[in-house]
Write an enzyme that holds these catalytic residues in place. Structure first.
Site, PDB file in Angstrom:
ATOM      1  N   SER A 184       0.853  -1.184   0.000  1.00  0.00           N
ATOM      2  CA  SER A 184       0.000   0.000   0.000  1.00  0.00           C
ATOM      3  C   SER A 184       0.892   1.239   0.000  1.00  0.00           C
ATOM      4  O   SER A 184       1.739   1.372  -0.878  1.00  0.00           O
ATOM      5  CB  SER A 184      -0.953  -0.029   1.202  1.00  0.00           C
ATOM      6  OG  SER A 184      -1.888   1.028   1.114  1.00  0.00           O
ATOM      7  N   HIS A 211      -2.393  -1.099  -3.431  1.00  0.00           N
ATOM      8  CA  HIS A 211      -3.388  -0.043  -3.277  1.00  0.00           C
ATOM      9  C   HIS A 211      -2.856   1.209  -3.970  1.00  0.00           C
ATOM     10  O   HIS A 211      -1.758   1.675  -3.648  1.00  0.00           O
ATOM     11  CB  HIS A 211      -3.612   0.282  -1.801  1.00  0.00           C
ATOM     12  CG  HIS A 211      -4.119  -0.870  -0.990  1.00  0.00           C
ATOM     13  ND1 HIS A 211      -4.019  -0.917   0.381  1.00  0.00           N
ATOM     14  CD2 HIS A 211      -4.726  -2.027  -1.356  1.00  0.00           C
ATOM     15  CE1 HIS A 211      -4.545  -2.032   0.828  1.00  0.00           C
ATOM     16  NE2 HIS A 211      -4.979  -2.736  -0.206  1.00  0.00           N
ATOM     17  N   ASP A 304      -4.895  -4.519   5.899  1.00  0.00           N
ATOM     18  CA  ASP A 304      -5.177  -5.376   4.751  1.00  0.00           C
ATOM     19  C   ASP A 304      -3.964  -6.261   4.479  1.00  0.00           C
ATOM     20  O   ASP A 304      -2.824  -5.796   4.468  1.00  0.00           O
ATOM     21  CB  ASP A 304      -5.499  -4.536   3.514  1.00  0.00           C
ATOM     22  CG  ASP A 304      -6.022  -5.384   2.356  1.00  0.00           C
ATOM     23  OD1 ASP A 304      -6.589  -6.462   2.620  1.00  0.00           O
ATOM     24  OD2 ASP A 304      -5.850  -4.974   1.193  1.00  0.00           O
TER      25      ASP A 304
END
Length: 361
Positions: A184, A211, A304
């Site tokens: 991310s 992400h 996540d």
């Protein structure tokens, strides 16, 4: 009461400087401690003003935003947000050059350039500064060697990881049939550090979930493809993963595998949270590949990927978390470590060498 975030603005337009200063100082949590018209001026101000976050334009003279970012990362590693008209979705090369150089995020200037256009984006800009203020940036490589002890890597401060050779005596080989990677915030730099080190004959498919802001996925694919010896592409619906190819999910779709190991997409509402989700992909990889799966969880905010990595651990797969010292944000790896899901905790520079040693390449 917490001290306000010290922000340095680097912008060659006096009008834009005034607009941005007004926006940021509308938040009591941000203090603009100085402004500079180009990178050279800003470099002189940093040791005097001690900013915690830097916002910079890209197109400036005599030192532009890219050159400035490179110098900051060498001398005064700090979180950098690039705010520029030249970091739109179509500016692929510039965006990822900046991220590779060490900028943590980019923010396109509004195309209209009106005060009202900036005001509509004020909350987003302020939120980004607050996020970046919590990021610690490191440029020095952590010095250590790694040895295996009861299947755990032990860090010993002796020599640079990049100089250490994972020998057959130190690392046991595994049967690995897939590599799954999740990232991310700060992820593009970390992905580059790993994927650029994988050889053209890498014997397994690589499935990545990063992400990234909407519209930038195609640019990420093109950039990684230029920096890699492997093919990089969006995973096709119904496609069977092939060795030596790096796959990413399409925008706004989770990437999973069906009972035959072919790619399938699922909708965001099926799994609340990030879409695409690292955990969704990791769990699917664990279900199909079992103990032949290898996974890497890189820098990023939130959790996540942590439960997905745990699923891979539970089926006997290889799990690697990026360490705190080399993470831009030690969020997702920290959560995985807390769950007991990370078999190895490594600096990003050591991840590719370990994978190659495990695969006997």
């Amino acid at each position: 009461m917490l001290s306000p975030i010290k922000l340095l603005l680097v912008e060659d337009s006096p009008v834009v400087t005034l607009i941005l200063k007004r926006i940021f100082e509308s938040s009591p949590e941000i203090q603009v401690v100085g402004t500079a018209g180009n990178g050279l001026e800003a470099l002189e101000l940093i040791p005097k003003l001690h900013p915690e976050v830097i916002c910079t334009d890209l197109n400036m003279a005599p030192m532009n935003g890219l050159e400035f970012t490179q110098e900051v990362m060498k001398k005064f590693p700090l979180p950098i947000l690039v705010i520029s008209a030249s970091v739109q979705v179509e500016d692929t090369q510039k965006v990822f050059q900046l991220l590779k150089a060490g900028a943590l995020d980019v923010f396109p200037k509004p195309i209209g350039g009106l005060v009202s256009d900036y005001d509509r984006l004020a909350n987003q800009l302020i939120a980004k500064i607050k996020i970046l203020s919590g990021v610690k940036v490191f440029t020095r490589r952590q010095k250590m060697v790694l040895t295996e002890d009861n299947n755990q890597l032990v860090k010993i401060n002796q020599e640079p990881v990049s100089n250490y050779n994972f020998s057959n005596e130190n690392v046991k080989s595994l049967t690995i049939k897939v590599l799954a990677i999740g990232a991310s915030t700060g992820g593009p730099q970390a992905l580059y550090a790993i994927i650029s080190k994988l050889p053209a004959n890498f014997p397994v498919p690589v499935i990545c979930v990063q992400h990234i802001s909407e519209g930038f996925l195609e640019g990420l694919v093109k950039w990684l493809a230029c920096e890699s010896k492997l093919q990089v592409k969006i995973a096709g619906l119904g496609e069977l993963p092939q060795a030596g190819i790096v796959y990413l999910p399409p925008e706004k779709r989770h990437l999973e595998l069906d009972s035959h190991g072919r790619f399938i997409y699922s909708q965001a509402d099926k799994f609340p949270g990030h879409c695409p989700s690292i955990t969704v992909t990791f769990k699917s990889v664990a279900k199909f590949y079992g103990r032949t799966a290898a996974s890497v969880l890189l820098t990023g905010m939130g959790r996540d990927g942590a439960e997905g990595m745990l699923a891979i651990t539970q089926v006997g797969g290889l799990t690697i978390a990026q360490d705190q010292a080399t993470c831009v944000v030690f969020g997702m790896p920290k959560e995985a470590i807390a769950l007991g899901a990370a078999q190895y905790v490594l600096p990003v520079s050591a991840i590719a060498p370990l994978l190659l040693a495990k695969l006997k390449i």
